[in-house]
Design an enzyme around this catalytic site. Structure first.
Site, PDB file in Angstrom:
ATOM      1  N   SER A   9      71.515  27.533 -11.751  1.00  0.00           N
ATOM      2  CA  SER A   9      71.228  26.448 -10.810  1.00  0.00           C
ATOM      3  C   SER A   9      72.262  25.319 -10.830  1.00  0.00           C
ATOM      4  O   SER A   9      72.112  24.333 -10.123  1.00  0.00           O
ATOM      5  CB  SER A   9      69.840  25.869 -11.114  1.00  0.00           C
ATOM      6  N   CYS A  10      73.305  25.461 -11.609  1.00  0.00           N
ATOM      7  CA  CYS A  10      74.287  24.393 -11.812  1.00  0.00           C
ATOM      8  C   CYS A  10      75.382  24.441 -10.745  1.00  0.00           C
ATOM      9  O   CYS A  10      76.129  25.418 -10.656  1.00  0.00           O
ATOM     10  CB  CYS A  10      74.880  24.536 -13.211  1.00  0.00           C
ATOM     11  N   SER A  11      75.494  23.386  -9.929  1.00  0.00           N
ATOM     12  CA  SER A  11      76.494  23.359  -8.860  1.00  0.00           C
ATOM     13  C   SER A  11      77.917  23.274  -9.419  1.00  0.00           C
ATOM     14  O   SER A  11      78.841  23.854  -8.844  1.00  0.00           O
ATOM     15  CB  SER A  11      76.227  22.208  -7.892  1.00  0.00           C
TER      16      SER A  11
END
Length: 142
Positions: A9-11
């Site tokens: 989920s880490c941009s």
């Protein structure tokens, strides 16, 4: 080989992977949630830091708040065990090769993973573009 420690989920992790792919750099992705990060890997990461745990521990993570530990006084073995049990306490992405570490995504700093020859070519191209830009400005002014 470049290793990149990520969370789905880490941009910033997504940006780093896209950058590596764009520059055709082979890498191994290690998802901190689904893959086990081992003692040897953690020690390698710590050995590449300048400031030790301060560089790699995310003080904004839920794990950090939940654990409420004084990282300044914790013993190395205890720290490694703690991270193995709570890998999401790490900042991300962590990008490493055999001699460099980058914590987080930074468009300028990630260039250090490019081979030296490729960096030199990019610098020469950028210098040429600046020279052309200066010529165009002089032409418009004069």
């Amino acid at each position: 080989m470049i290793k990149i420690y990520t969370v789905a989920s880490c941009s910033s992790c997504k940006k780093a992977k896209e950058w590596l792919e764009k520059h055709q750099l082979a890498y191994q992705e290690i998802n901190l949630v689904t893959n086990h990060i081992g003692r040897e890997d953690l020690l390698e990461i710590l050995s590449l830091t300048e400031g030790g745990t301060v560089d790699i521990i995310s003080k904004r993570s839920q794990a950090y708040e939940r654990l409420n530990i004084d990282f300044e006084s914790i013993k190395l073995n205890d720290l490694v065990e703690l991270i193995e049990m709570n890998p999401t306490i790490l900042r991300r992405p962590l990008i490493i090769d055999n001699k460099r570490l980058q914590v987080g995504y930074n468009d300028d700093e990630i260039r250090k993973f490019l081979p030296r020859k490729m960096r030199k070519i990019q610098i020469e191209a950028a210098t040429e573009r600046l020279y052309q830009f200066d010529l165009e400005e002089q032409f418009q002014e004069g």
